[in-house]
Design an enzyme around this catalytic site. Sequence first.
Site, mmCIF file in Angstrom:
data_model
loop_
_atom_site.group_PDB
_atom_site.id
_atom_site.type_symbol
_atom_site.label_atom_id
_atom_site.label_comp_id
_atom_site.label_asym_id
_atom_site.label_seq_id
_atom_site.Cartn_x
_atom_site.Cartn_y
_atom_site.Cartn_z
ATOM 1 N N ARG A 218 -40.944 -46.287 -19.484
ATOM 2 C CA ARG A 218 -41.091 -45.109 -18.620
ATOM 3 C C ARG A 218 -39.771 -44.364 -18.523
ATOM 4 O O ARG A 218 -38.746 -44.973 -18.204
ATOM 5 C CB ARG A 218 -41.512 -45.536 -17.204
ATOM 6 C CG ARG A 218 -42.875 -46.101 -17.135
ATOM 7 C CD ARG A 218 -43.422 -46.089 -15.727
ATOM 8 N NE ARG A 218 -42.551 -46.652 -14.694
ATOM 9 C CZ ARG A 218 -42.887 -46.715 -13.423
ATOM 10 N NH1 ARG A 218 -44.053 -46.245 -13.017
ATOM 11 N NH2 ARG A 218 -42.079 -47.249 -12.536
ATOM 12 N N THR B 45 -39.065 -38.665 -15.240
ATOM 13 C CA THR B 45 -40.422 -38.094 -15.238
ATOM 14 C C THR B 45 -41.482 -39.160 -14.963
ATOM 15 O O THR B 45 -42.614 -38.828 -14.621
ATOM 16 C CB THR B 45 -40.740 -37.471 -16.611
ATOM 17 O OG1 THR B 45 -40.742 -38.529 -17.588
ATOM 18 C CG2 THR B 45 -39.705 -36.429 -17.001
ATOM 19 N N ASP C 131 -40.350 -55.221 -10.626
ATOM 20 C CA ASP C 131 -40.378 -54.842 -12.036
ATOM 21 C C ASP C 131 -40.808 -56.059 -12.860
ATOM 22 O O ASP C 131 -40.073 -57.037 -12.988
ATOM 23 C CB ASP C 131 -38.981 -54.364 -12.475
ATOM 24 C CG ASP C 131 -39.012 -53.780 -13.875
ATOM 25 O OD1 ASP C 131 -39.459 -54.482 -14.810
ATOM 26 O OD2 ASP C 131 -38.619 -52.613 -14.045
ATOM 27 N N ASP D 277 -38.477 -57.134 -15.876
ATOM 28 C CA ASP D 277 -37.220 -57.763 -15.437
ATOM 29 C C ASP D 277 -37.465 -59.144 -14.847
ATOM 30 O O ASP D 277 -36.687 -60.076 -15.079
ATOM 31 C CB ASP D 277 -36.513 -56.872 -14.406
ATOM 32 C CG ASP D 277 -35.827 -55.684 -15.058
ATOM 33 O OD1 ASP D 277 -35.480 -55.777 -16.245
ATOM 34 O OD2 ASP D 277 -35.653 -54.665 -14.383
HETATM 35 C C1 PRP Z 1 -43.564 -51.090 -16.730
HETATM 36 C C2 PRP Z 1 -44.823 -51.927 -16.843
HETATM 37 C C3 PRP Z 1 -45.791 -50.961 -17.462
HETATM 38 C C4 PRP Z 1 -45.373 -49.643 -16.872
HETATM 39 C C5 PRP Z 1 -46.353 -49.274 -15.807
HETATM 40 O O1 PRP Z 1 -42.914 -51.000 -17.934
HETATM 41 O O2 PRP Z 1 -44.664 -53.078 -17.589
HETATM 42 O O3 PRP Z 1 -45.708 -50.908 -18.866
HETATM 43 O O4 PRP Z 1 -44.074 -49.829 -16.314
HETATM 44 O O5 PRP Z 1 -46.029 -48.048 -15.270
HETATM 45 P P1 PRP Z 1 -46.935 -46.762 -15.437
HETATM 46 O O6 PRP Z 1 -48.341 -47.162 -15.104
HETATM 47 O O7 PRP Z 1 -46.343 -45.829 -14.431
HETATM 48 O O8 PRP Z 1 -46.794 -46.242 -16.833
HETATM 49 P P2 PRP Z 1 -41.460 -50.367 -18.092
HETATM 50 O O9 PRP Z 1 -41.553 -48.929 -18.418
HETATM 51 O O10 PRP Z 1 -40.632 -50.740 -16.903
HETATM 52 O O11 PRP Z 1 -40.925 -51.062 -19.392
HETATM 53 P P3 PRP Z 1 -40.638 -52.610 -19.699
HETATM 54 O O12 PRP Z 1 -41.975 -53.327 -19.678
HETATM 55 O O13 PRP Z 1 -40.064 -52.540 -21.059
HETATM 56 O O14 PRP Z 1 -39.702 -53.140 -18.668
HETATM 57 N N1 URA Z 2 -43.621 -51.209 -13.504
HETATM 58 C C1 URA Z 2 -43.387 -52.391 -12.903
HETATM 59 O O1 URA Z 2 -42.967 -53.351 -13.560
HETATM 60 N N2 URA Z 2 -43.609 -52.489 -11.586
HETATM 61 C C2 URA Z 2 -44.070 -51.472 -10.851
HETATM 62 O O2 URA Z 2 -44.274 -51.631 -9.639
HETATM 63 C C3 URA Z 2 -44.295 -50.246 -11.502
HETATM 64 C C4 URA Z 2 -44.069 -50.146 -12.823
#
Ligand code: PRP
Ligand code: URA
Length: 208
Positions: free
Chosen positions: A103, A107, A199, A202
């Site tokens: 993400r 945005t 998260d 993480d």
């Molecule tokens: C997180 C999560 C989803 C996304 C959800 O990923 O694992 O993929 O956010 O958010 P959304 O519904 O608003 O799109 P992130 O972008 O943090 O990446 P990561 O899994 O690589 O940490």
């Molecule tokens: N991605 C995450 O990992 N946690 C949230 O709450 C939203 C997006």
Amino acid sequence: MKNLTIIDHPLIQHKLTYLRDKRTDHMQFRLLTKELTSFMLYEVMADYPLKEIVIETPLMPAKAKVLAREISLVLILRAGLGMLDGLLQLVPEARVGHIGLYRNENTLEPVQYYAKLPTNIAETDVILVDPMLATGGSAASAATIVKKAGAQNIKFVCMVAAPEGLDRLSASHPDVAIYAAALDERLNEHGYILPGLGDAGDRLFGTK
Ligand code: PRP
Ligand code: URA
């Protein structure tokens, strides 16, 4: 149409509570994610079609049932990786695809950096997974990517969903069945689910 099923089996709800708890460290978080995913998949596949085949038992030929269609598991990176072991425990024969999305912090829209899907995905049923459905941008983009590759029958499985994400995914892909262990209250100003679990990436990988 909102096509949401909340899987509220007591064991799933029990494990989800410990997953949410901020005292749960990354080792426990990984284990809980794996267990929860297996339990969820068991429920998601409760109405999966079967076909009859003939086998030989040690005693005689017998008609028996197997899953009717091949399954592709598609993981949204990075956090979807944490769900793979739990899925493969139940369907070890599945093919596995990966879609890399993160993400944009400003945005909150997903940015694609990778995609590798099974070449025969059009002939398989797709189970698309990501622990979190927040704004719904990542899940909606991933569903578009697998559809472009020919997939028609898609189920999306997450652990925690926000109403905002549910609305967006349902509106953009009304044909995708959505499964979650919980539908939470809302998103905060940074796009995190409340109460949520933080998260997921993480917490799974211990990167913060
Ligand atoms: C997180 C999560 C989803 C996304 C959800 O990923 O694992 O993929 O956010 O958010 P959304 O519904 O608003 O799109 P992130 O972008 O943090 O990446 P990561 O899994 O690589 O940490
Ligand atoms: N991605 C995450 O990992 N946690 C949230 O709450 C939203 C997006």
